[in-house]
Design a protein around this motif. Structure first.
Motif, PDB file in Angstrom:
ATOM      1  N   LYS A 349       0.810  -1.223   0.000  1.00  0.00           N
ATOM      2  CA  LYS A 349       0.000   0.000   0.000  1.00  0.00           C
ATOM      3  C   LYS A 349       0.844   1.273   0.000  1.00  0.00           C
ATOM      4  O   LYS A 349       0.370   2.326  -0.434  1.00  0.00           O
ATOM      5  CB  LYS A 349      -0.939  -0.008   1.209  1.00  0.00           C
ATOM      6  N   MET A 350       2.080   1.178   0.460  1.00  0.00           N
ATOM      7  CA  MET A 350       2.941   2.358   0.491  1.00  0.00           C
ATOM      8  C   MET A 350       3.349   2.806  -0.915  1.00  0.00           C
ATOM      9  O   MET A 350       3.866   3.912  -1.088  1.00  0.00           O
ATOM     10  CB  MET A 350       4.193   2.066   1.327  1.00  0.00           C
ATOM     11  N   THR A 351       3.133   1.946  -1.911  1.00  0.00           N
ATOM     12  CA  THR A 351       3.529   2.293  -3.280  1.00  0.00           C
ATOM     13  C   THR A 351       2.337   2.543  -4.196  1.00  0.00           C
ATOM     14  O   THR A 351       2.510   2.645  -5.413  1.00  0.00           O
ATOM     15  CB  THR A 351       4.399   1.168  -3.883  1.00  0.00           C
ATOM     16  N   PHE A 352       1.149   2.643  -3.628  1.00  0.00           N
ATOM     17  CA  PHE A 352      -0.038   2.843  -4.461  1.00  0.00           C
ATOM     18  C   PHE A 352       0.058   4.130  -5.279  1.00  0.00           C
ATOM     19  O   PHE A 352      -0.289   4.153  -6.461  1.00  0.00           O
ATOM     20  CB  PHE A 352      -1.299   2.884  -3.601  1.00  0.00           C
ATOM     21  N   TYR A 353       0.482   5.216  -4.641  1.00  0.00           N
ATOM     22  CA  TYR A 353       0.435   6.536  -5.266  1.00  0.00           C
ATOM     23  C   TYR A 353       1.835   7.111  -5.427  1.00  0.00           C
ATOM     24  O   TYR A 353       2.526   7.386  -4.457  1.00  0.00           O
ATOM     25  CB  TYR A 353      -0.435   7.484  -4.435  1.00  0.00           C
ATOM     26  N   GLY A 354       2.237   7.298  -6.669  1.00  0.00           N
ATOM     27  CA  GLY A 354       3.540   7.872  -6.950  1.00  0.00           C
ATOM     28  C   GLY A 354       4.671   6.875  -6.819  1.00  0.00           C
ATOM     29  O   GLY A 354       4.510   5.781  -6.290  1.00  0.00           O
ATOM     30  N   GLY A 355       5.843   7.257  -7.348  1.00  0.00           N
ATOM     31  CA  GLY A 355       6.999   6.392  -7.276  1.00  0.00           C
ATOM     32  C   GLY A 355       7.383   5.866  -8.638  1.00  0.00           C
ATOM     33  O   GLY A 355       7.033   6.434  -9.686  1.00  0.00           O
ATOM     34  N   GLY A 356       8.114   4.744  -8.638  1.00  0.00           N
ATOM     35  CA  GLY A 356       8.594   4.154  -9.877  1.00  0.00           C
ATOM     36  C   GLY A 356       8.163   2.714 -10.015  1.00  0.00           C
ATOM     37  O   GLY A 356       7.010   2.368  -9.781  1.00  0.00           O
ATOM     38  N   ALA A 357       9.124   1.842 -10.339  1.00  0.00           N
ATOM     39  CA  ALA A 357       8.811   0.438 -10.614  1.00  0.00           C
ATOM     40  C   ALA A 357       8.408  -0.330  -9.360  1.00  0.00           C
ATOM     41  O   ALA A 357       7.604  -1.264  -9.434  1.00  0.00           O
ATOM     42  CB  ALA A 357      10.006  -0.236 -11.275  1.00  0.00           C
ATOM     43  N   LYS A 358       8.945   0.057  -8.213  1.00  0.00           N
ATOM     44  CA  LYS A 358       8.635  -0.656  -6.969  1.00  0.00           C
ATOM     45  C   LYS A 358       7.138  -0.586  -6.679  1.00  0.00           C
ATOM     46  O   LYS A 358       6.547   0.488  -6.639  1.00  0.00           O
ATOM     47  CB  LYS A 358       9.430  -0.069  -5.805  1.00  0.00           C
TER      48      LYS A 358
END
Length: 370
Positions: A349-358
């Motif tokens: 859930k920490m990668t749901f919004y924004g970021g890259g491939a992770k």
């Protein structure tokens, strides 16, 4: 009895199974331009009967969150063309969800820092997503201004223009109009956000007018058999509500029925939450009957918290398509996992919004390790 894995026709869309990837905002399109990483993400999930893209703004004014894609500039269309090409190379079908957020925005996301627009000047008690020097963060929406009557044809034009270029330039297989979750068209529908006293407010017929004008314009532009719509009769998402949604939405689907749409996409209950809301009862079977009785033949798509067992039951009870959201974030090969009853990856859930491939393109398919 049809199976979840059987092919189905939705308007002019021939789909190889009844499993749909629901639209999922992921905030990975800097400057509203789709990236090669997004092409990889959608291509990984191309075994779905249908992919519906994340909500995509029809104009700069329609933007409401940082790093969500658009469909109103050449660079954006070129980016989407790479996405559709990658999906088609895998044998997939993909439509784009056309979006105007209305009041669910922030001045920093609007042209020249202007106020967001809405049916009425009522601030939504909700948050949007910004990316600035502090990184990604959620912030209160800005106070909107009410759209003037003479501006509404321009909104219809922007939807029509985006639909035309989605199909003819970006090579999408069709379009879905976002009429749900408290965004502009839903704001016009519901009395909590629409206090207008002109031809676009007050009665059910008036509040539904803009949505129906948009739908007719898009159907005229690209052909109704390539057009779907998403509706959410009772969701409280983005501070939207109506005291009597049953007659409102039955009127809407009866008016949509003669258009010959590819599908109707219904969010049952609270978006991403409870399927039944004690304080907001709604009869979805009656809604579908109203559509069919008025001559609607488009596929009926259901959505909200489905797993394999409940999806199979829905198809057995007459649903044509079932949309899966969060399960698709972590399971690019969801169709095969459901078919074989394989374990499901858990989403980060920490990668749901924004970021890259992770947390985006690095979830393993069956037989792979992360």
């Amino acid at each position: 009895m049809p199976s979840l894995f059987d092919p189905v026709q939705a308007g002019r869309l021939q789909l190889r199974n009844r499993i749909v990837m629901a639209p999922l905002t992921r905030n990975r399109a800097p400057n509203a331009v789709p990236t090669p990483l997004m092409a990889e993400y959608y291509a990984q999930r191309a075994s779905a009967g249908l992919l519906i893209t994340e909500a995509t703004a029809i104009s700069h004014q329609g933007q409401g969150y940082a790093d969500v894609p658009g469909l109103y500039g050449t660079e954006q269309l070129d980016g989407w063309k790479r996405v559709t090409s990658a999906v088609h190379a895998k044998g997939g079908r993909i439509v784009t969800q056309l979006w105007h957020v209305g009041r669910v925005s922030h001045t920093s996301l609007q042209p020249e820092g202007q106020a967001p627009v809405a049916p009425s000047a009522i601030t939504a008690k909700t948050k949007t997503y910004l990316i600035d020097d502090q990184g990604g963060r959620f912030a209160e929406t800005s106070e909107p201004r009410a759209l003037r009557l003479e501006e509404l044809p321009g909104i219809v034009h922007d939807f029509r223009h985006a639909a035309r270029h989605a199909v003819s330039t970006a090579h999408f297989d069709g379009v879905e109009i976002h009429g749900a979750n408290g965004y502009l068209l839903d704001q016009f529908l519901k009395r909590g956000s629409n206090h207008r006293t002109d031809d676009y407010g007050g009665s059910i017929e008036n509040r539904a007018r803009l949505l129906l004008e948009v739908m007719r314009a898009i159907c005229d532009e690209v052909g109704a058999g390539l057009v779907g719509i998403r509706l959410s009769p009772v969701t409280p998402a983005n501070d939207v509500h109506d005291p009597d949604p049953q007659p409102l939405f039955e009127y809407v689907v009866r008016q949509l029925a003669p258009l010959g749409l590819a599908y109707i996409h219904i969010i049952e209950g609270a978006t991403g939450g409870a399927r039944e809301l004690p304080d907001r009862p709604f009869d979805y079977d009656a809604l579908k009957r109203a559509y069919r009785d008025a001559g609607g033949r488009g596929a009926w798509m259901v959505n909200n918290g489905y797993d394999k067992a409940s999806a199979e039951k829905a198809v057995a009870n007459g649903a044509d398509l079932v949309a899966f959201g969060k399960l698709y974030i972590a399971n690019p090969d969801l169709v095969e996992r459901l078919r074989t009853d394989a374990p499901l990856n858990a989403p980060d859930k920490m990668t749901f919004y924004g970021g890259g491939a992770k947390g985006y393109t690095d979830y393993p398919a069956l037989g792979q390790t992360k």
